[in-house]
Design an enzyme around this catalytic site. Structure first.
Site, PDB file in Angstrom:
ATOM      1  N   SER A  98       0.843  -1.195   0.000  1.00  0.00           N
ATOM      2  CA  SER A  98       0.000   0.000   0.000  1.00  0.00           C
ATOM      3  C   SER A  98       0.882   1.250   0.000  1.00  0.00           C
ATOM      4  O   SER A  98       1.759   1.373  -0.841  1.00  0.00           O
ATOM      5  CB  SER A  98      -0.940  -0.062   1.214  1.00  0.00           C
ATOM      6  OG  SER A  98      -1.914   0.935   1.138  1.00  0.00           O
ATOM      7  N   ASP A 220      -9.431  -4.312  -6.421  1.00  0.00           N
ATOM      8  CA  ASP A 220      -8.878  -3.537  -5.308  1.00  0.00           C
ATOM      9  C   ASP A 220      -9.521  -2.158  -5.327  1.00  0.00           C
ATOM     10  O   ASP A 220      -9.342  -1.386  -6.280  1.00  0.00           O
ATOM     11  CB  ASP A 220      -7.354  -3.441  -5.466  1.00  0.00           C
ATOM     12  CG  ASP A 220      -6.679  -2.717  -4.306  1.00  0.00           C
ATOM     13  OD1 ASP A 220      -7.381  -2.040  -3.535  1.00  0.00           O
ATOM     14  OD2 ASP A 220      -5.441  -2.832  -4.184  1.00  0.00           O
ATOM     15  N   HIS A 248      -7.589  -5.009  -0.986  1.00  0.00           N
ATOM     16  CA  HIS A 248      -6.350  -4.235  -0.968  1.00  0.00           C
ATOM     17  C   HIS A 248      -5.251  -4.945  -0.170  1.00  0.00           C
ATOM     18  O   HIS A 248      -4.096  -4.558  -0.236  1.00  0.00           O
ATOM     19  CB  HIS A 248      -6.650  -2.862  -0.347  1.00  0.00           C
ATOM     20  CG  HIS A 248      -5.537  -1.886  -0.459  1.00  0.00           C
ATOM     21  ND1 HIS A 248      -4.951  -1.551  -1.667  1.00  0.00           N
ATOM     22  CD2 HIS A 248      -4.880  -1.152   0.484  1.00  0.00           C
ATOM     23  CE1 HIS A 248      -4.000  -0.655  -1.458  1.00  0.00           C
ATOM     24  NE2 HIS A 248      -3.931  -0.403  -0.167  1.00  0.00           N
TER      25      HIS A 248
END
Lengths: 269, 125, 413
Positions: A98, A220, A248
């Site tokens: 991320s 996602d 995610h």
């Protein structure tokens, strides 16, 4: 900062083979190193695995956090380099999930000699839409996120205040705290959210000079496939893997395939 | 925040002894004033304020002492302080009150020194 | 069933001959299915990837969707606002995966009509007999009231902040009316003053002033009312105009203080047992300087710093506090200020300040020693070094502090 023990500042954990290549796992926004709990043991069979919490998250030293320092991703990248320096890590395979994907890009660009490879898990160099670039979010969306963090503040302070103030006759609060992953002070979450979702690191991608793997998932809501392809295109010679996973955080929704993808790339000669 | 304060009233042959103990400040001064309103002083009596147990005294406390003095004067009684600490003595000195208050080491000393006729208790003529 | 109903009826006959029995009977017939569908909260079950598998009628009603639009087609995070979705994906989802539950979360749902519904969400993961996660169960409470309540709390906090600012502004405005906005300039003299309030929330009890009288003479004073706050401010104001009026009537300092004592003692007897300590001074110009007469009412002694750097007190022995007793006695002292000499009046905020790092208090003697070595010449310079000294005490200055200095410029300046 120099007088602080970096390992305890970041709650550093080292597991796995002492003779294996080093894999450094950097967690993203909203959680802590627990996010790697299902992946780390698999990687540990082959690698020396180093886990840590960003300052402000998990078991990090909260007194090291300041709103000014951690207002940009550069501070987080500096921390990654400090961890490498203190542990004497070399030829590191740096895995960033991320927002830590971009933190990893910044760290690698600053000291490329320290790193052997780079793995970007569900990365996005820019969450905001900008002209033809589709980051997926508008400024209003991000403001909405910051607001929803605010609205969770009252509950947070009610449960956390007795813990923070050291309430010896309510030990169960301490137990509750250790059993609760991903808890973050909303004030810290606010600053990290701004640094995460308002930064634009697109220009840093072409500067990456180490072998890079981009991992994305089929669905996602935070980093779309389009964004994954953009990252892949911007980093010369990078590989792109799309996992048949949803969400995610594939290290949680599909830990086996995620660990496999990292392993295969990190272990390859 | 005011601390602990206690006031006790004792009748002696020469009059009344009012003993203050603890902290005399804006929070506890009303209690001291309250005790004073219940006193019955006769002309020729002596009112002694015993400060042996006093640990703290601010400007509200000084007001209490001045009021006690005024009360005694109004009743035609004498007035004296007993066991004034060094620090309070210094404050009374700056405030110009040392001439106003006769002071004695103990309440007994004050009583022993009391003579209703021709008393020198009050410095103010 | 019949027997139970009969019993209930009997009970109802005893207590409430209204129609309770049929209601209670209906309650007993309530099914789990009906409770699920029409519970006073929303129920939602999703697959582990968030795909909606089951939803109750209550929640459908809140959202305005048909069941078929959601089941198998939408994921829970699709129902959230974008901000909420990010929060869910980055925070709530991982928490659910790691600890099997996440509760007390404030989120907003988007209804079919596009409006937002604030809710409180609790989720748990349902595991099968083999321990594998199967479903996520989500309970949703309407939080519109809570949101209103939170907004009310925030509004109340903002209002409290504003009130506090208002009180501070009021205190500082009131304070300004008790002090001269600008110190007047006395021909041939330098003057300077400083006021340090101990609290921003309350009006202090210190005061000073400097004003012209007839024939080139001036009056000045500096003092301290016992207590602080609004009541003390009333007395401060009274003192200030009484002193000014008394000085016009009879400028001799002891007379001025006698007048003030009469006025204050009336109040003292009337129930506002409050006194003040003050130094009142008169200033008469003379060749090469001025002659100053001071009368003190229970106030710490003024200091004269001479041109040669020596500092000493101007004692006014036995000057009593003002307002406490009917015939208070005051003493006057006269001195001449020549070129380079400075007169300083101060309040006990300075001489009772706690000195840094100890429980000791600063004292009049410390002040004298400080001025004797500070090598400060002239009113402005003396006030400057003392202001620095006060700043050095920091939180040690517990009371308001007022400083007033007058000096005759040196012969070389």
């Amino acid at each position: 900062m120099s007088d602080v023990d970096v390992s305890s500042r970041h709650n550093v954990t080292v597991i796995g083979r002492t003779d294996g290549p080093t894999v450094l796992l950097a967690h993203g926004y909203g959680c802590d190193q627990n996010l790697w709990r299902l992946v780390a043991p698999v990687l540990a069979k082959t690698f020396r695995v180093v886990l840590f919490d960003h300052v402000g998250a998990g078991g990090s030293d909260l007194s090291a956090w300041s709103a000014d320092r951690y207002a940009t991703l550069d501070a987080y990248a500096e921390d990654v380099l400090e961890i490498c320096a203190e542990l004497g890590l070399r030829d590191v395979v740096l895995v960033g999930h991320s927002v830590s994907a971009m933190i990893a890009v910044l760290a690698v660009n600053r000291e490329p000699a320290l790193f052997a490879k780079l793995v970007l898990l569900t990365p996005s160099p820019c969450y905001l839409d900008d002209g033809d670039y589709r980051g997926g979010f508008s400024r209003a969306d991000i403001d909405e996120l910051l607001e929803s963090l605010d609205s969770n503040y009252l509950g947070w302070s009610a449960t956390m205040a007795p813990v923070i103030m050291g309430n010896p006759d309510r030990p169960e609060l301490g137990a509750e705290l250790t059993n609760s992953f991903c808890r973050t002070d909303p004030a810290i979450a606010q600053v990290f959210a701004r640094a995460t979702f308002l930064s634009d690191n697109r220009a840093d991608l072409p500067k990456v000079g180490v072998p890079t793997l981009v991992i994305q998932t089929a669905q996602d809501a935070i980093a779309s496939q389009e964004v994954g392809r953009f990252v892949h295109a911007q980093i010369a010679g990078s590989e792109l893997v799309t996992l048949d996973a949803i969400g995610h955080c594939p290290q949680l929704s599909a830990p086996e395939v995620t660990a496999e993808a990292i392993s295969a790339f990190a272990g390859a000669r | 925040m005011s601390g602990v304060f206690a006031v006790t009233t004792r009748t002696v042959p020469t009059g009344t002894v009012l003993a203050f103990a603890g902290e005399l400040d804006s929070g506890t001064a009303p209690a001291a004033h309250g005790a004073m309103t219940k006193l019955s002083l006769n002309a020729g009596d002596q009112l002694v304020v015993d400060l042996a147990g006093l640990e703290f005294c601010d400007s509200s406390g000084i007001t209490v002492l001045v009021s006690a003095h005024n009360l005694a004067r109004g009743a035609g009684a004498g007035f004296a302080l007993a066991a004034v600490s060094r620090q309070l003595g210094r404050t009374l000195d700056i405030l110009g009150l040392t001439g106003l208050f006769a002071t004695y080491p103990t309440a007994d000393d004050a009583s022993a020194a009391w003579s209703p006729a021709g008393s020198r208790e009050d410095g103010v003529v | 069933m019949i027997r139970a109903a009969g019993e209930t009826e009997n009970a109802a006959d005893d207590d409430d001959p209204g129609g309770v029995a049929p209601t209670f009977s209906a309650l007993l017939e309530d099914s789990a299915e009906d409770l699920y569908e029409h519970a006073p909260c929303g129920y939602l079950s999703t697959l582990m990837d968030g795909t909606i598998a089951k939803i109750n009628t209550t929640l459908l009603g809140w959202l305005g969707f048909e069941r078929a639009e959601l089941i198998g087609r939408r994921r829970f995070s699709d129902l959230l606002t974008v901000g909420g979705r990010i929060y869910y994906e980055t925070h709530i989802g991982p928490m659910l995966a790691l600890q099997g539950e996440a509760g007390g979360l404030a989120l907003e749902l988007r209804t079919a009509a596009g409006t937002q519904l604030p809710v409180l969400v609790t989720s748990t993961v349902k595991r099968g007999s083999d321990g594998d996660a199967q479903l996520i169960r989500i309970t949703i409470f309407d939080a519109r009231d809570r949101l209103a309540y939170e907004r009310e709390l925030l509004r109340a906090r903002r209002q409290a902040d504003e009130e506090r600012d208002r009180v501070r502004k009021l205190a500082s405005t009131l304070q300004q009316t008790l002090l001269p906005p600008v110190l007047m300039t006395v021909p041939g003299l330098q003057t300077a003053a400083h006021y340090h309030p101990a609290s921003v929330d309350e009006v202090g009890g210190d005061f000073y002033d400097l004003f012209p009288l007839t024939g080139g003479t001036w009056g000045f004073f500096l003092g301290d009312v016992s207590g602080k706050g609004a009541e003390a401010a009333v007395v401060t104001s009274l003192i200030r105009y009484t002193l000014r009026a008394a000085a016009v009537f009879e400028p001799e300092p002891i007379s001025v203080l006698n007048n003030l004592n009469t006025v204050l003692h009336e109040r003292f007897l009337a129930g506002d047992a409050r006194f003040c300590t003050v130094i009142y001074g008169s200033l008469v110009p003379v060749p090469d300087g001025c002659e100053i007469t001071l009368a003190s009412g229970g106030h710490p002694p003024a200091v004269v710093v001479r041109a040669d750097g020596t500092a000493r007190f101007l004692h006014t022995p036995r000057g009593m506090l003002v307002g406490g007793v009917p015939n208070a006695s005051f003493t006057a002292v006269t001195t001449r200020l020549g070129p380079g000499d400075t007169l300083l009046l101060y309040s006990d905020g300075l001489t009772e300040a706690r000195t840094t790092g100890s429980s000791d208090r600063y004292s009049e003697e410390d002040l004298l020693a400080f001025l004797a070595t500070a090598n400060a010449t002239g009113a402005a310079e003396v006030i400057r070094v003392l202001t620095d000294l006060l700043r050095g005490f920091g939180d040690g200055v517990e009371d308001d502090t007022a400083l007033l200095a007058l000096s005759v410029p040196g012969s070389d300046s």
